[in-house]
Design a protein around this motif. Structure first.
Motif, mmCIF file in Angstrom:
data_model
loop_
_atom_site.group_PDB
_atom_site.id
_atom_site.type_symbol
_atom_site.label_atom_id
_atom_site.label_comp_id
_atom_site.label_asym_id
_atom_site.label_seq_id
_atom_site.Cartn_x
_atom_site.Cartn_y
_atom_site.Cartn_z
ATOM 1 N N ILE A 53 5.375 -4.168 15.357
ATOM 2 C CA ILE A 53 4.823 -5.374 15.970
ATOM 3 C C ILE A 53 5.098 -6.621 15.133
ATOM 4 C CG2 ILE A 53 2.678 -6.528 16.641
ATOM 5 C CD1 ILE A 53 1.604 -3.733 17.384
ATOM 6 N N ASN A 54 4.807 -6.547 13.800
ATOM 7 C CA ASN A 54 4.889 -7.791 13.008
ATOM 8 C C ASN A 54 5.868 -7.750 11.840
ATOM 9 O OD1 ASN A 54 3.630 -6.246 11.053
ATOM 10 N ND2 ASN A 54 1.610 -7.162 11.375
ATOM 11 N N LYS A 55 6.532 -6.578 11.601
ATOM 12 C CA LYS A 55 7.512 -6.442 10.512
ATOM 13 C C LYS A 55 6.912 -6.770 9.139
ATOM 14 C CE LYS A 55 10.933 -5.712 13.379
ATOM 15 N NZ LYS A 55 10.548 -4.700 14.286
ATOM 16 N N ASP A 56 5.620 -6.583 8.990
ATOM 17 C CA ASP A 56 4.948 -6.886 7.719
ATOM 18 C C ASP A 56 4.700 -5.583 6.960
ATOM 19 O OD1 ASP A 56 2.983 -7.429 5.700
ATOM 20 O OD2 ASP A 56 2.535 -9.309 6.732
ATOM 21 N N LEU A 57 5.462 -5.378 5.873
ATOM 22 C CA LEU A 57 5.360 -4.155 5.085
ATOM 23 C C LEU A 57 3.973 -3.988 4.478
ATOM 24 C CD1 LEU A 57 6.385 -1.682 3.528
ATOM 25 C CD2 LEU A 57 7.415 -3.256 1.854
ATOM 26 N N HIS A 58 3.419 -5.101 3.921
ATOM 27 C CA HIS A 58 2.146 -5.010 3.211
ATOM 28 C C HIS A 58 1.005 -4.588 4.135
ATOM 29 C CE1 HIS A 58 4.584 -7.403 0.430
ATOM 30 N NE2 HIS A 58 3.754 -6.982 -0.523
ATOM 31 N N TRP A 59 0.894 -5.241 5.293
ATOM 32 C CA TRP A 59 -0.184 -4.888 6.203
ATOM 33 C C TRP A 59 -0.014 -3.478 6.760
ATOM 34 C CZ3 TRP A 59 -4.725 -6.787 6.265
ATOM 35 C CH2 TRP A 59 -4.946 -8.136 5.952
ATOM 36 N N SER A 60 1.227 -3.093 7.009
ATOM 37 C CA SER A 60 1.484 -1.738 7.508
ATOM 38 C C SER A 60 1.070 -0.696 6.472
ATOM 39 C CB SER A 60 2.968 -1.575 7.841
ATOM 40 O OG SER A 60 3.384 -2.518 8.809
ATOM 41 N N ALA A 61 1.428 -0.949 5.212
ATOM 42 C CA ALA A 61 1.101 -0.008 4.139
ATOM 43 C C ALA A 61 -0.403 0.070 3.908
ATOM 44 C CB ALA A 61 1.819 -0.415 2.858
ATOM 45 N N HIS A 84 -6.573 19.062 3.340
ATOM 46 C CA HIS A 84 -5.537 18.502 4.208
ATOM 47 C C HIS A 84 -5.600 16.970 4.208
ATOM 48 C CE1 HIS A 84 -4.555 22.476 5.656
ATOM 49 N NE2 HIS A 84 -5.833 22.700 5.922
ATOM 50 N N ALA A 85 -6.815 16.425 4.222
ATOM 51 C CA ALA A 85 -6.952 14.965 4.188
ATOM 52 C C ALA A 85 -6.464 14.406 2.859
ATOM 53 C CB ALA A 85 -8.406 14.582 4.434
ATOM 54 N N PHE A 86 -6.783 15.078 1.757
ATOM 55 C CA PHE A 86 -6.330 14.614 0.440
ATOM 56 C C PHE A 86 -4.812 14.655 0.324
ATOM 57 C CE2 PHE A 86 -10.506 15.062 -1.930
ATOM 58 C CZ PHE A 86 -10.513 13.742 -2.331
ATOM 59 N N SER A 87 -4.203 15.713 0.863
ATOM 60 C CA SER A 87 -2.737 15.787 0.824
ATOM 61 C C SER A 87 -2.130 14.625 1.598
ATOM 62 C CB SER A 87 -2.258 17.118 1.401
ATOM 63 O OG SER A 87 -2.579 17.227 2.773
ATOM 64 N N GLY A 88 -2.797 14.233 2.693
ATOM 65 C CA GLY A 88 -2.326 13.068 3.446
ATOM 66 C C GLY A 88 -2.435 11.785 2.652
ATOM 67 N N VAL A 89 -3.537 11.628 1.910
ATOM 68 C CA VAL A 89 -3.723 10.434 1.084
ATOM 69 C C VAL A 89 -2.635 10.335 0.031
ATOM 70 C CG1 VAL A 89 -5.194 9.366 -0.665
ATOM 71 C CG2 VAL A 89 -6.198 10.208 1.448
ATOM 72 N N PHE A 90 -2.364 11.453 -0.669
ATOM 73 C CA PHE A 90 -1.346 11.428 -1.715
ATOM 74 C C PHE A 90 0.028 11.115 -1.140
ATOM 75 C CE2 PHE A 90 -4.352 14.328 -4.087
ATOM 76 C CZ PHE A 90 -4.692 13.362 -5.027
ATOM 77 N N GLY A 91 0.339 11.720 0.032
ATOM 78 C CA GLY A 91 1.632 11.445 0.647
ATOM 79 C C GLY A 91 1.781 9.982 1.033
ATOM 80 N N VAL A 92 0.735 9.417 1.627
ATOM 81 C CA VAL A 92 0.771 8.002 2.014
ATOM 82 C C VAL A 92 0.839 7.110 0.771
ATOM 83 C CG1 VAL A 92 -0.538 6.142 3.113
ATOM 84 C CG2 VAL A 92 -0.389 8.380 4.215
ATOM 85 N N ALA A 93 0.075 7.456 -0.260
ATOM 86 C CA ALA A 93 0.062 6.644 -1.485
ATOM 87 C C ALA A 93 1.445 6.593 -2.124
ATOM 88 C CB ALA A 93 -0.961 7.204 -2.466
ATOM 89 N N PHE A 94 2.123 7.743 -2.211
ATOM 90 C CA PHE A 94 3.476 7.758 -2.765
ATOM 91 C C PHE A 94 4.417 6.906 -1.914
ATOM 92 C CE2 PHE A 94 2.367 11.761 -5.076
ATOM 93 C CZ PHE A 94 2.713 11.316 -6.335
ATOM 94 N N GLY A 95 4.273 7.013 -0.597
ATOM 95 C CA GLY A 95 5.117 6.210 0.282
ATOM 96 C C GLY A 95 4.874 4.733 0.100
ATOM 97 N N VAL A 96 3.620 4.333 -0.039
ATOM 98 C CA VAL A 96 3.277 2.921 -0.252
ATOM 99 C C VAL A 96 3.873 2.426 -1.560
ATOM 100 C CG1 VAL A 96 1.367 1.339 -0.738
ATOM 101 C CG2 VAL A 96 1.197 2.953 1.172
ATOM 102 N N VAL A 97 3.742 3.220 -2.626
ATOM 103 C CA VAL A 97 4.277 2.821 -3.939
ATOM 104 C C VAL A 97 5.794 2.647 -3.865
ATOM 105 C CG1 VAL A 97 4.666 3.594 -6.306
ATOM 106 C CG2 VAL A 97 2.401 3.837 -5.263
ATOM 107 N N PHE A 98 6.485 3.607 -3.248
ATOM 108 C CA PHE A 98 7.940 3.505 -3.125
ATOM 109 C C PHE A 98 8.337 2.252 -2.362
ATOM 110 C CE2 PHE A 98 10.685 7.275 -4.173
ATOM 111 C CZ PHE A 98 9.781 7.857 -5.048
ATOM 112 N N ALA A 99 7.692 2.038 -1.218
ATOM 113 C CA ALA A 99 8.053 0.898 -0.379
ATOM 114 C C ALA A 99 7.772 -0.422 -1.086
ATOM 115 C CB ALA A 99 7.294 0.974 0.948
#
Length: 253
Positions: A53-61, A84-99
Protein backbone atom coordinates in the motif's frame (compact mmCIF):
# COMPACT_ATOMS: atom_id res chain seq x y z
CA UNK A 1 -16.10 -65.33 8.16
CA UNK A 2 -16.63 -67.24 11.38
CA UNK A 3 -17.89 -65.79 14.63
CA UNK A 4 -14.34 -66.03 15.98
CA UNK A 5 -12.85 -63.99 13.15
CA UNK A 6 -15.02 -60.89 13.59
CA UNK A 7 -13.90 -59.89 17.10
CA UNK A 8 -10.26 -60.20 15.98
CA UNK A 9 -10.88 -57.95 12.97
CA UNK A 10 -12.84 -55.48 15.10
CA UNK A 11 -9.96 -55.36 17.59
CA UNK A 12 -7.46 -54.74 14.79
CA UNK A 13 -9.65 -51.96 13.33
CA UNK A 14 -9.92 -50.39 16.78
CA UNK A 15 -6.12 -50.48 17.15
CA UNK A 16 -5.69 -48.79 13.77
CA UNK A 17 -8.23 -46.10 14.66
CA UNK A 18 -6.46 -45.50 17.97
CA UNK A 19 -3.09 -45.30 16.19
CA UNK A 20 -4.47 -42.76 13.71
CA UNK A 21 -6.00 -40.69 16.51
CA UNK A 22 -2.73 -40.68 18.46
CA UNK A 23 -0.82 -39.71 15.31
CA UNK A 24 -3.21 -36.85 14.54
CA UNK A 25 -2.97 -35.54 18.11
CA UNK A 26 0.84 -35.77 18.07
CA UNK A 27 1.13 -33.93 14.76
CA UNK A 28 -1.29 -31.27 15.99
CA UNK A 29 0.82 -30.76 19.12
CA UNK A 30 4.16 -30.81 17.31
CA UNK A 31 3.25 -28.40 14.52
CA UNK A 32 0.82 -26.09 16.32
CA UNK A 33 -2.42 -26.83 14.49
CA UNK A 34 -4.57 -24.11 12.95
CA UNK A 35 -3.55 -21.50 15.50
CA UNK A 36 0.13 -22.16 14.86
CA UNK A 37 -0.41 -21.69 11.13
CA UNK A 38 -2.19 -18.38 11.70
CA UNK A 39 0.68 -17.17 13.89
CA UNK A 40 3.13 -18.17 11.17
CA UNK A 41 1.30 -16.44 8.33
CA UNK A 42 -0.07 -13.26 9.94
CA UNK A 43 3.16 -11.22 10.44
CA UNK A 44 4.33 -11.76 6.87
CA UNK A 45 0.87 -11.07 5.51
CA UNK A 46 0.69 -7.80 7.44
CA UNK A 47 4.17 -6.79 6.26
CA UNK A 48 3.48 -7.34 2.57
CA UNK A 49 0.01 -5.75 2.78
CA UNK A 50 1.31 -2.51 4.32
CA UNK A 51 4.34 -2.42 2.04
CA UNK A 52 2.17 -2.96 -1.04
CA UNK A 53 0.00 0.00 0.00
CA UNK A 54 2.58 2.61 1.06
CA UNK A 55 6.06 1.16 0.23
CA UNK A 56 7.20 2.12 3.75
CA UNK A 57 9.71 -0.43 5.08
CA UNK A 58 9.72 0.95 8.65
CA UNK A 59 5.96 0.87 9.19
CA UNK A 60 5.69 -2.55 7.56
CA UNK A 61 8.43 -3.95 9.79
CA UNK A 62 7.00 -2.38 12.96
CA UNK A 63 3.54 -3.74 12.22
CA UNK A 64 4.85 -7.27 11.59
CA UNK A 65 6.94 -7.28 14.75
CA UNK A 66 4.09 -5.75 16.77
CA UNK A 67 1.56 -8.41 15.76
CA UNK A 68 4.11 -11.16 16.52
CA UNK A 69 4.60 -9.81 20.03
CA UNK A 70 0.84 -9.44 20.49
CA UNK A 71 0.36 -13.13 19.61
CA UNK A 72 2.89 -14.10 22.28
CA UNK A 73 1.15 -11.90 24.86
CA UNK A 74 -2.21 -13.49 24.04
CA UNK A 75 -0.74 -16.96 24.60
CA UNK A 76 0.88 -15.87 27.86
CA UNK A 77 -2.39 -14.41 29.13
CA UNK A 78 -4.24 -17.63 28.27
CA UNK A 79 -1.36 -19.70 29.71
CA UNK A 80 -0.96 -21.59 26.45
CA UNK A 81 2.29 -22.97 25.07
CA UNK A 82 4.27 -20.16 23.47
CA UNK A 83 6.87 -22.08 21.46
CA UNK A 84 5.20 -21.49 18.08
CA UNK A 85 4.48 -17.82 18.80
CA UNK A 86 8.04 -17.25 20.07
CA UNK A 87 9.51 -18.87 16.96
CA UNK A 88 7.42 -16.43 14.93
CA UNK A 89 8.75 -13.48 16.92
CA UNK A 90 12.37 -14.52 16.41
CA UNK A 91 11.81 -15.08 12.69
CA UNK A 92 10.17 -11.68 12.26
CA UNK A 93 12.84 -9.97 14.41
CA UNK A 94 15.66 -11.38 12.27
CA UNK A 95 13.83 -10.28 9.13
CA UNK A 96 13.35 -6.77 10.51
CA UNK A 97 17.04 -6.50 11.46
CA UNK A 98 18.17 -7.68 8.01
CA UNK A 99 15.83 -5.32 6.19
CA UNK A 100 16.75 -2.32 8.36
CA UNK A 101 20.49 -2.97 7.99
CA UNK A 102 20.41 -3.24 4.21
CA UNK A 103 17.51 -0.87 3.52
CA UNK A 104 16.12 -3.49 1.14
CA UNK A 105 12.58 -4.57 2.05
CA UNK A 106 13.09 -7.94 0.33
CA UNK A 107 15.64 -8.82 2.99
CA UNK A 108 12.80 -9.06 5.50
CA UNK A 109 12.09 -12.45 3.94
CA UNK A 110 15.71 -13.61 3.56
CA UNK A 111 16.27 -15.15 7.06
CA UNK A 112 13.09 -17.20 6.75
CA UNK A 113 14.09 -18.38 3.29
CA UNK A 114 17.56 -19.38 4.49
CA UNK A 115 15.99 -21.19 7.44
CA UNK A 116 13.70 -23.11 5.08
CA UNK A 117 16.67 -24.11 2.94
CA UNK A 118 18.68 -25.19 5.99
CA UNK A 119 15.74 -27.19 7.31
CA UNK A 120 15.29 -28.94 3.96
CA UNK A 121 18.97 -29.92 3.94
CA UNK A 122 18.72 -31.09 7.57
CA UNK A 123 15.77 -33.37 6.78
CA UNK A 124 17.64 -34.97 3.89
CA UNK A 125 21.07 -35.26 5.54
CA UNK A 126 19.73 -36.72 8.80
CA UNK A 127 17.72 -39.27 6.83
CA UNK A 128 20.80 -40.30 4.85
CA UNK A 129 22.66 -40.66 8.17
CA UNK A 130 19.99 -43.01 9.51
CA UNK A 131 18.53 -40.58 12.04
CA UNK A 132 15.60 -38.89 10.21
CA UNK A 133 14.85 -35.48 11.67
CA UNK A 134 11.10 -35.99 11.84
CA UNK A 135 11.74 -38.93 14.18
CA UNK A 136 13.83 -36.72 16.45
CA UNK A 137 11.00 -34.16 16.50
CA UNK A 138 8.09 -36.55 17.02
CA UNK A 139 9.80 -39.24 19.12
CA UNK A 140 9.36 -37.37 22.43
CA UNK A 141 5.78 -36.44 21.47
CA UNK A 142 4.93 -40.14 21.03
CA UNK A 143 6.85 -40.98 24.24
CA UNK A 144 9.13 -43.27 22.26
CA UNK A 145 12.24 -41.04 22.21
CA UNK A 146 14.82 -42.86 20.03
CA UNK A 147 13.49 -46.40 20.54
CA UNK A 148 12.44 -46.44 16.87
CA UNK A 149 16.09 -46.45 15.73
CA UNK A 150 17.00 -49.98 16.84
CA UNK A 151 13.81 -51.54 18.24
CA UNK A 152 11.12 -50.49 15.75
CA UNK A 153 12.45 -50.69 12.16
CA UNK A 154 9.02 -50.27 10.58
CA UNK A 155 8.57 -46.99 12.40
CA UNK A 156 12.07 -45.85 11.47
CA UNK A 157 11.22 -46.49 7.83
CA UNK A 158 8.06 -44.37 8.17
CA UNK A 159 10.06 -41.54 9.74
CA UNK A 160 12.57 -41.76 6.90
CA UNK A 161 9.81 -41.48 4.29
CA UNK A 162 8.27 -38.52 6.12
CA UNK A 163 11.64 -36.77 6.39
CA UNK A 164 12.26 -37.24 2.68
CA UNK A 165 8.84 -35.74 2.02
CA UNK A 166 9.56 -32.70 4.19
CA UNK A 167 13.01 -32.20 2.69
CA UNK A 168 11.89 -32.41 -0.94
CA UNK A 169 8.80 -30.25 -0.40
CA UNK A 170 10.87 -27.54 1.28
CA UNK A 171 13.51 -27.74 -1.44
CA UNK A 172 10.78 -27.27 -4.06
CA UNK A 173 9.55 -24.24 -2.13
CA UNK A 174 13.08 -22.79 -2.09
CA UNK A 175 13.41 -23.42 -5.83
CA UNK A 176 10.47 -21.06 -6.33
CA UNK A 177 11.36 -18.39 -3.77
CA UNK A 178 15.09 -17.81 -4.31
CA UNK A 179 14.80 -16.89 -8.02
CA UNK A 180 11.98 -14.51 -7.06
CA UNK A 181 14.24 -12.93 -4.43
CA UNK A 182 16.59 -11.88 -7.25
CA UNK A 183 14.12 -11.14 -10.02
CA UNK A 184 10.82 -10.01 -8.46
CA UNK A 185 10.02 -6.90 -6.49
CA UNK A 186 9.25 -6.95 -2.75
CA UNK A 187 5.47 -7.08 -3.10
CA UNK A 188 5.58 -9.93 -5.63
CA UNK A 189 7.99 -11.95 -3.50
CA UNK A 190 5.94 -11.28 -0.37
CA UNK A 191 2.62 -12.39 -1.83
CA UNK A 192 4.11 -15.55 -3.32
CA UNK A 193 5.77 -16.34 -0.01
CA UNK A 194 2.51 -15.86 1.88
CA UNK A 195 0.72 -18.09 -0.65
CA UNK A 196 3.35 -20.80 -0.14
CA UNK A 197 3.24 -20.74 3.65
CA UNK A 198 0.36 -23.14 4.25
CA UNK A 199 -0.11 -25.52 1.25
CA UNK A 200 3.41 -27.10 1.32
CA UNK A 201 3.19 -27.38 5.11
CA UNK A 202 -0.19 -29.12 4.96
CA UNK A 203 1.06 -31.48 2.25
CA UNK A 204 4.09 -32.44 4.36
CA UNK A 205 1.97 -32.94 7.49
CA UNK A 206 -0.56 -35.03 5.56
CA UNK A 207 2.17 -37.27 4.12
CA UNK A 208 3.67 -37.66 7.59
CA UNK A 209 0.27 -38.73 8.89
CA UNK A 210 -0.13 -41.24 6.03
CA UNK A 211 3.27 -42.82 6.66
CA UNK A 212 2.93 -42.98 10.45
CA UNK A 213 -0.67 -44.20 10.43
CA UNK A 214 0.51 -47.31 8.57
CA UNK A 215 3.60 -47.78 10.73
CA UNK A 216 3.90 -50.01 13.82
CA UNK A 217 2.78 -48.45 17.08
CA UNK A 218 5.40 -46.47 19.01
CA UNK A 219 7.18 -48.10 21.93
CA UNK A 220 6.30 -46.14 25.06
CA UNK A 221 9.72 -45.99 26.74
CA UNK A 222 8.33 -43.92 29.61
CA UNK A 223 5.84 -46.68 30.45
CA UNK A 224 8.67 -49.22 30.23
CA UNK A 225 10.79 -47.19 32.64
CA UNK A 226 7.91 -46.91 35.08
CA UNK A 227 7.30 -50.68 34.85
CA UNK A 228 10.99 -51.37 35.50
CA UNK A 229 11.02 -49.05 38.50
CA UNK A 230 7.88 -50.72 39.88
CA UNK A 231 9.39 -54.19 39.39
CA UNK A 232 12.61 -53.05 41.11
CA UNK A 233 10.64 -51.73 44.08
CA UNK A 234 8.74 -55.01 44.31
CA UNK A 235 12.01 -57.00 44.23
CA UNK A 236 13.48 -54.83 46.96
CA UNK A 237 10.35 -55.23 49.06
CA UNK A 238 10.41 -59.02 48.55
CA UNK A 239 14.09 -59.11 49.59
CA UNK A 240 13.54 -57.04 52.71
CA UNK A 241 10.51 -59.05 53.87
CA UNK A 242 12.37 -62.39 54.52
CA UNK A 243 15.16 -60.54 56.35
CA UNK A 244 12.62 -58.84 58.62
CA UNK A 245 10.79 -62.12 59.21
CA UNK A 246 14.07 -63.94 59.98
CA UNK A 247 15.10 -61.29 62.49
CA UNK A 248 11.71 -61.52 64.21
CA UNK A 249 12.02 -65.31 64.50
CA UNK A 250 15.48 -64.97 66.09
CA UNK A 251 14.19 -62.49 68.65
CA UNK A 252 11.24 -64.71 69.46
CA UNK A 253 13.55 -67.72 69.96
Amino acid sequence: MTSLDKPTEDTEDARQRDARAVTEAALFEAFGGVRGMVETVLPGLLFVTIFTINKDLHWSAIAALGVSLALVVVRLVKKDTVKHAFSGVFGVAFGVVFAMMTGNAKDFYLPGMLYTLGLAVAYIVTTLCGVPLIGLILGPVFKENLSWRKRNPGRKKAYAKASWAWGLILLAKCAILFPLYWWANTAQLGWVLVALKIPPFLLAVWLTWVFLAKAPAPIDVFAEMEAEEKAEREREAATEEPETTGGRHRRDG
